[in-house]
Motif scaffolding. Structure first.
Motif, PDB file in Angstrom:
ATOM      1  N   TRP A 177      31.611  22.952  22.852  1.00 42.84           N
ATOM      2  CA  TRP A 177      30.612  22.610  23.866  1.00 42.84           C
ATOM      3  C   TRP A 177      29.856  21.377  23.376  1.00 42.84           C
ATOM      4  CZ3 TRP A 177      28.527  28.246  23.290  1.00 42.84           C
ATOM      5  CH2 TRP A 177      29.427  29.138  23.861  1.00 42.84           C
ATOM      6  N   GLY A 178      29.281  20.629  24.338  1.00 39.99           N
ATOM      7  CA  GLY A 178      28.348  19.575  23.935  1.00 39.99           C
ATOM      8  C   GLY A 178      28.919  18.176  23.893  1.00 39.99           C
ATOM      9  N   CYS A 179      28.384  17.388  22.977  1.00 37.91           N
ATOM     10  CA  CYS A 179      28.591  15.932  23.002  1.00 37.91           C
ATOM     11  C   CYS A 179      29.848  15.499  22.233  1.00 37.91           C
ATOM     12  CB  CYS A 179      27.370  15.249  22.398  1.00 37.91           C
ATOM     13  SG  CYS A 179      27.145  15.612  20.646  1.00 37.91           S
ATOM     14  N   GLN A 180      30.056  14.185  22.196  1.00 40.66           N
ATOM     15  CA  GLN A 180      31.221  13.618  21.491  1.00 40.66           C
ATOM     16  C   GLN A 180      31.218  13.964  20.015  1.00 40.66           C
ATOM     17  OE1 GLN A 180      29.453  11.954  23.642  1.00 40.66           O
ATOM     18  NE2 GLN A 180      30.805  10.856  25.008  1.00 40.66           N
ATOM     19  N   MET A 181      30.000  14.090  19.441  1.00 37.18           N
ATOM     20  CA  MET A 181      29.935  14.411  18.008  1.00 37.18           C
ATOM     21  C   MET A 181      30.542  15.799  17.769  1.00 37.18           C
ATOM     22  SD  MET A 181      28.339  11.795  16.684  1.00 37.18           S
ATOM     23  CE  MET A 181      27.484  12.125  15.184  1.00 37.18           C
ATOM     24  N   ASN A 182      30.279  16.719  18.686  1.00 36.45           N
ATOM     25  CA  ASN A 182      30.860  18.057  18.558  1.00 36.45           C
ATOM     26  C   ASN A 182      32.377  18.019  18.747  1.00 36.45           C
ATOM     27  OD1 ASN A 182      28.495  19.313  17.981  1.00 36.45           O
ATOM     28  ND2 ASN A 182      28.624  20.803  19.644  1.00 36.45           N
ATOM     29  N   ASP A 183      32.826  17.180  19.713  1.00 37.28           N
ATOM     30  CA  ASP A 183      34.278  17.036  19.910  1.00 37.28           C
ATOM     31  C   ASP A 183      34.937  16.586  18.615  1.00 37.28           C
ATOM     32  OD1 ASP A 183      34.379  17.720  22.556  1.00 37.28           O
ATOM     33  OD2 ASP A 183      34.128  15.671  23.291  1.00 37.28           O
ATOM     34  N   LEU A 184      34.327  15.575  18.012  1.00 40.06           N
ATOM     35  CA  LEU A 184      34.924  15.033  16.787  1.00 40.06           C
ATOM     36  C   LEU A 184      34.844  16.058  15.647  1.00 40.06           C
ATOM     37  CD1 LEU A 184      36.314  12.750  15.330  1.00 40.06           C
ATOM     38  CD2 LEU A 184      34.136  11.607  15.038  1.00 40.06           C
TER      39      LEU A 184
ATOM     40  N   THR B   7      45.919   7.296  22.104  1.00 38.23           N
ATOM     41  CA  THR B   7      45.508   5.888  22.184  1.00 38.23           C
ATOM     42  C   THR B   7      44.128   5.628  21.586  1.00 38.23           C
ATOM     43  OG1 THR B   7      44.563   6.289  24.366  1.00 38.23           O
ATOM     44  CG2 THR B   7      46.837   5.489  24.297  1.00 38.23           C
ATOM     45  N   ARG B   8      43.301   6.676  21.467  1.00 37.39           N
ATOM     46  CA  ARG B   8      41.908   6.469  21.070  1.00 37.39           C
ATOM     47  C   ARG B   8      41.550   7.268  19.823  1.00 37.39           C
ATOM     48  NH1 ARG B   8      37.044   7.741  25.182  1.00 37.39           N
ATOM     49  NH2 ARG B   8      38.315   6.310  26.369  1.00 37.39           N
ATOM     50  N   ALA B   9      40.805   6.632  18.922  1.00 31.74           N
ATOM     51  CA  ALA B   9      40.288   7.359  17.755  1.00 31.74           C
ATOM     52  C   ALA B   9      38.769   7.235  17.749  1.00 31.74           C
ATOM     53  CB  ALA B   9      40.846   6.762  16.470  1.00 31.74           C
ATOM     54  N   GLN B  10      38.108   8.376  17.633  1.00 33.85           N
ATOM     55  CA  GLN B  10      36.651   8.371  17.495  1.00 33.85           C
ATOM     56  C   GLN B  10      36.323   8.397  16.008  1.00 33.85           C
ATOM     57  OE1 GLN B  10      36.122  11.947  19.864  1.00 33.85           O
ATOM     58  NE2 GLN B  10      35.080  10.730  21.421  1.00 33.85           N
ATOM     59  N   ILE B  11      35.343   7.612  15.626  1.00 31.83           N
ATOM     60  CA  ILE B  11      34.979   7.503  14.212  1.00 31.83           C
ATOM     61  C   ILE B  11      33.463   7.650  14.084  1.00 31.83           C
ATOM     62  CG2 ILE B  11      34.917   5.930  12.221  1.00 31.83           C
ATOM     63  CD1 ILE B  11      37.523   4.710  13.162  1.00 31.83           C
ATOM     64  N   THR B  12      33.010   8.658  13.331  1.00 33.82           N
ATOM     65  CA  THR B  12      31.565   8.809  13.100  1.00 33.82           C
ATOM     66  C   THR B  12      31.125   7.732  12.131  1.00 33.82           C
ATOM     67  OG1 THR B  12      31.650  11.192  13.353  1.00 33.82           O
ATOM     68  CG2 THR B  12      29.790  10.315  12.136  1.00 33.82           C
ATOM     69  N   VAL B  13      30.096   6.977  12.488  1.00 31.37           N
ATOM     70  CA  VAL B  13      29.608   5.965  11.539  1.00 31.37           C
ATOM     71  C   VAL B  13      28.277   6.393  10.928  1.00 31.37           C
ATOM     72  CG1 VAL B  13      30.847   4.168  12.785  1.00 31.37           C
ATOM     73  CG2 VAL B  13      28.397   4.400  13.175  1.00 31.37           C
TER      74      VAL B  13
ATOM     75  N   PHE C  21      31.431   2.104  21.557  1.00 30.44           N
ATOM     76  CA  PHE C  21      30.508   2.815  20.655  1.00 30.44           C
ATOM     77  C   PHE C  21      29.469   3.541  21.487  1.00 30.44           C
ATOM     78  CE2 PHE C  21      27.345  -0.495  21.348  1.00 30.44           C
ATOM     79  CZ  PHE C  21      28.116  -1.627  21.540  1.00 30.44           C
ATOM     80  N   MET C  22      28.991   4.667  20.972  1.00 24.00           N
ATOM     81  CA  MET C  22      27.897   5.414  21.590  1.00 24.00           C
ATOM     82  C   MET C  22      27.340   6.422  20.594  1.00 24.00           C
ATOM     83  SD  MET C  22      29.591   7.980  24.383  1.00 24.00           S
ATOM     84  CE  MET C  22      28.040   8.422  25.146  1.00 24.00           C
ATOM     85  N   THR C  23      26.025   6.733  20.683  1.00 27.14           N
ATOM     86  CA  THR C  23      25.051   6.342  21.679  1.00 27.14           C
ATOM     87  C   THR C  23      24.126   5.290  21.076  1.00 27.14           C
ATOM     88  OG1 THR C  23      25.075   8.533  22.673  1.00 27.14           O
ATOM     89  CG2 THR C  23      23.125   7.224  23.053  1.00 27.14           C
TER      90      THR C  23
END
Ligand code: SAM
Length: 432
Positions: A11-18, A140-146, A226-228
């Protein structure tokens, strides 16, 4: 039930998805397979969100249902923001839960998996982050926590409690992760953080603008998102990096929360209405055509009719392509709990209703304005509604369903002539 198989509900935001992608990758390294459903899993994980109220109730009612799975021998873990917020209280109310895994411990699963710890909710200074073991769902897409956590302390927000103080990852790790992601075919990189543009390398002091330039010039990066972004952290250097590199998407999610400076002050957002509008103007002047989306809260304590009218007028002025709007929800331990002049629920509901009606109008006009134009679309996968069609995203984040090609590889950039605007998406035909 298969031995060593997992099912994660997020549940929740992109950070949780990652975080779920990171947990899944680590489980696979430990010999787990992904189960098709919770009924077949030997380990069920709820990765939870607590940004708005009722999240705890939602978790406990979900856990009530999962008790049955426990009876057939499955293990149950609670991860994410409710885990961080509630900690051992989860075990008190639902003793059949095997472990509670907070957001700071996503990189180190062994202690909870092997039963050495039942509640892992500290924020270790040195956090494990094994990017090689991320189970990325997109080809096609990679999310990266910075950057993890948040130091902003907005008065309504629980994120500083659930995700801890800001901590940026080393610049060199982010470049290495990007190179690795590209080598696995992910040509779109999305940098993530609660306040992504507050990034500062703990080793070299390099800024978010430096990071944008380095990632945008990494060979093989076709698109960079990038977000947020926090409005008060938008620097001239960041705008200049976006202007210089055409593979940085002309799109910014820039939560404003309210159009009234008086409300923004009570929210402790660190900018005024005027300063926010000036930031939008600066970006549009430097990079014409940039699209914006935002988050809004209605019914914050003390919000008057006039404050709300100012939110509507800001929406008309900026014309966000899309937005998320929420009724204010009191969160435990946040400073806004002490604010007086609660807005009655029926007033907040009526405001939310008006806000969505206005946005629908703006969104319709925005989508209509694309008809007849040719846009570059990154192909992602067959369309969900009609698998004979292709689906992808424009630079400014609109989903386009298109026809006109016999075959196309994920990640390809295709010029598509837009023929029709739908409710939230566009339709078009590939241009030969
Ligand atoms: N870190 C980002 C920021 O500062 O803008 C986003 C944080 S949050 C995951 C996403 C959105 O949830 C916020 O932008 C805000 O609009 C909404 N939100 C957060 N706390 C809320 C609350 N107590 N009540 C209603 N909405 C809330």
């Amino acid at each position: 039930m298969t031995a060593k198989s997992y099912f994660i509900e997020t549940w929740g935001c992109q950070m949780n998805d990652l975080d779920s992608q990171r947990i899944a990758g680590q489980l696979k390294l430990r010999g787990y397979r992904q189960a098709a459903s919770e009924n077949e899993a030997s380990l069920i994980l709820l990765n939870t969100c607590s940004i708005r109220e009722k999240s705890e109730q939602k978790v406990f009612s979900r856990l009530g249902v999962l008790k049955e799975a426990k009876e057939r021998g499955a293990r149950i873990g609670v991860a994410g923001c409710v885990a961080q917020q509630e900690g051992a209280r989860i075990l008190e109310r639902a003793p059949y839960v095997d472990f509670v895994l907070g957001t700071g411990n996503v990189g180190t699963l062994d202690d909870v998996l092997e039963g050495r710890t039942r509640v892992a909710i500290d924020f270790p200074e040195a956090r494990e982050y094994d990017y090689l073991a991320i189970e990325r769902p997109s080809a096609t897409r990679a999310q990266i926590t910075v950057i993890e956590g948040c130091n902003k302390n907005c008065t309504f927000c629980i994120v500083p409690t659930t995700r801890g103080r800001e901590i940026s990852r080393p610049f060199r790790h982010l470049v290495a992760e990007t190179i690795h992601a590209v080598s696995t075919g992910r040509s779109e990189i999305e940098l993530l953080g609660q306040t992504v543009n507050a990034y500062r390398c703990p080793e070299s002091g390099q800024t978010f603008a430096d990071l944008l330039k380095a990632i945008a010039t990494t060979p093989g990066v076709a698109r960079l998102r990038f977000m947020t972004s926090h409005p008060a952290e938008v620097s001239d250097e960041m705008i200049e990096a976006m202007r210089l590199h055409s593979n940085i998407c002309r799109f910014l999610h820039l939560p404003v929360q309210s159009g009234s400076s008086a409300v923004l002050r009570r929210m402790k957002r660190l900018y005024t209405r005027e300063r926010y509008l000036e930031t939008i103007e600066r970006i549009r002047e430097a990079i014409p055509g940039t699209g914006f989306s935002t988050d809004l809260i209605v019914g914050f304590p003390g919000e008057t009719d006039d404050d709300f009218e100012q939110t509507l007028s800001l929406m008309k002025q900026v014309r966000f392509g899309s937005l998320y709007a929420f009724k204010y929800s009191p969160r435990p331990g946040t400073p806004a709990l002490r604010l007086k002049d609660e807005v009655p629920a029926e007033v907040a509901n009526a405001r939310l209703h008006r806000l969505f009606a206005l946005q629908e109008e703006i969104q319709r006009e925005t989508l209509d304005s694309y008809v007849g134009r040719t846009l570059e679309v990154m192909y992602e996968a067959p369309s969900r509604n009609d698998p004979t069609e292709f689906a992808g995203k424009t630079d400014d984040n609109w989903t386009v369903n298109f026809t006109g090609l016999s075959a196309v590889a994920p990640g390809m950039l295709i010029p598509v002539r837009i023929t029709q605007a739908q409710h939230y998406t566009l339709r078009g035909e590939a241009v030969a």
